[in-house]
Write a protein that holds these residues in place. Structure first.
Motif, PDB file in Angstrom:
ATOM      1  N   ARG A   5      -1.785 -11.140  -2.860  1.00 58.87           N
ATOM      2  CA  ARG A   5      -1.472 -10.193  -1.437  1.00 58.87           C
ATOM      3  C   ARG A   5      -1.361  -8.828  -2.158  1.00 58.87           C
ATOM      4  NH1 ARG A   5       0.856  -7.472   2.307  1.00 58.87           N
ATOM      5  NH2 ARG A   5       2.702  -6.933   1.851  1.00 58.87           N
ATOM      6  N   VAL A   6      -2.170  -8.488  -3.791  1.00 56.91           N
ATOM      7  CA  VAL A   6      -2.076  -6.998  -4.484  1.00 56.91           C
ATOM      8  C   VAL A   6      -3.357  -7.061  -4.461  1.00 56.91           C
ATOM      9  CG1 VAL A   6      -2.473  -6.131  -6.864  1.00 56.91           C
ATOM     10  CG2 VAL A   6      -0.738  -7.681  -6.739  1.00 56.91           C
ATOM     11  N   ILE A   7      -4.763  -7.507  -3.498  1.00 59.97           N
ATOM     12  CA  ILE A   7      -5.924  -7.251  -2.942  1.00 59.97           C
ATOM     13  C   ILE A   7      -5.291  -6.321  -2.000  1.00 59.97           C
ATOM     14  CG2 ILE A   7      -7.520  -8.205  -2.005  1.00 59.97           C
ATOM     15  CD1 ILE A   7      -8.189 -10.118  -4.694  1.00 59.97           C
ATOM     16  N   LYS A   8      -4.564  -7.353  -0.799  1.00 63.86           N
ATOM     17  CA  LYS A   8      -4.159  -6.506   1.079  1.00 63.86           C
ATOM     18  C   LYS A   8      -3.613  -5.261  -0.004  1.00 63.86           C
ATOM     19  CE  LYS A   8      -3.333  -8.251   4.701  1.00 63.86           C
ATOM     20  NZ  LYS A   8      -4.154  -8.100   5.572  1.00 63.86           N
ATOM     21  N   ILE A   9      -2.297  -4.673  -0.638  1.00 64.54           N
ATOM     22  CA  ILE A   9      -1.858  -4.248  -0.902  1.00 64.54           C
ATOM     23  C   ILE A   9      -2.392  -2.203  -1.714  1.00 64.54           C
ATOM     24  CG2 ILE A   9       0.032  -2.556  -2.804  1.00 64.54           C
ATOM     25  CD1 ILE A   9       1.397  -5.396  -1.648  1.00 64.54           C
ATOM     26  N   LEU A  10      -3.784  -3.251  -2.815  1.00 65.30           N
ATOM     27  CA  LEU A  10      -4.499  -2.373  -3.399  1.00 65.30           C
ATOM     28  C   LEU A  10      -5.507  -1.824  -1.730  1.00 65.30           C
ATOM     29  CD1 LEU A  10      -5.125  -0.722  -5.841  1.00 65.30           C
ATOM     30  CD2 LEU A  10      -6.550  -2.862  -6.735  1.00 65.30           C
ATOM     31  N   MET A  50      -0.985  -0.586  -9.389  1.00 65.89           N
ATOM     32  CA  MET A  50      -1.175  -2.176  -8.773  1.00 65.89           C
ATOM     33  C   MET A  50      -2.677  -2.790  -9.918  1.00 65.89           C
ATOM     34  SD  MET A  50      -0.394  -2.688  -5.415  1.00 65.89           S
ATOM     35  CE  MET A  50       1.195  -2.826  -5.391  1.00 65.89           C
ATOM     36  N   ALA A  51      -3.298  -1.546 -10.273  1.00 67.06           N
ATOM     37  CA  ALA A  51      -4.720  -2.614 -10.041  1.00 67.06           C
ATOM     38  C   ALA A  51      -4.715  -2.808 -11.261  1.00 67.06           C
ATOM     39  CB  ALA A  51      -5.796  -0.847 -10.704  1.00 67.06           C
TER      40      ALA A  51
END
Length: 109
Positions: A5-10, A50-51
């Motif tokens: 999910r964080v990959i998509k958001i980032l 986020m990263a």
């Protein structure tokens, strides 16, 4: 929040950041430069925050890059980018976009 999910958001944040960098460089509205720079700074801060949540391997970075390019294409189709002479479909522009995404990703992660 999971890493996928964080990959998509980032990817979305980086795509937006690069879109605003392009707009900042190619805009025909000099009165917008200050606002655009603020947007770039805000996107960058969000991306850095986020990263920092995960450790990223090469596969993760490639997935983020693909997601960022996908989001960049959709951002450049938005109406507020209509006055900018930057066609993501042109080979030279695509290479510049890919370079900007890669630089931004290296800066953030």
């Amino acid at each position: 929040m999971g890493k996928n999910r964080v990959i998509k958001i980032l990817g979305g944040i980086i795509g937006g950041l690069v879109a605003h960098k392009i707009l900042l460089r190619y805009t025909n509205r000099p009165e917008s430069l200050s606002h655009l720079q603020s947007e770039v700074d805000n996107y960058r801060e969000n991306a850095l925050e986020m990263a920092a949540e995960f450790n990223w391997n090469a596969d993760d970075k490639n997935r983020i890059k693909k997601e960022a390019l996908k989001n960049l294409r959709s951002e450049l189709d938005e109406p507020h980018f209509r006055d900018v002479q930057f066609s993501i479909k042109a080979i030279k522009a695509m290479k510049e976009a890919e370079r900007l995404v890669a630089e931004t990703l290296d800066d953030v992660i």
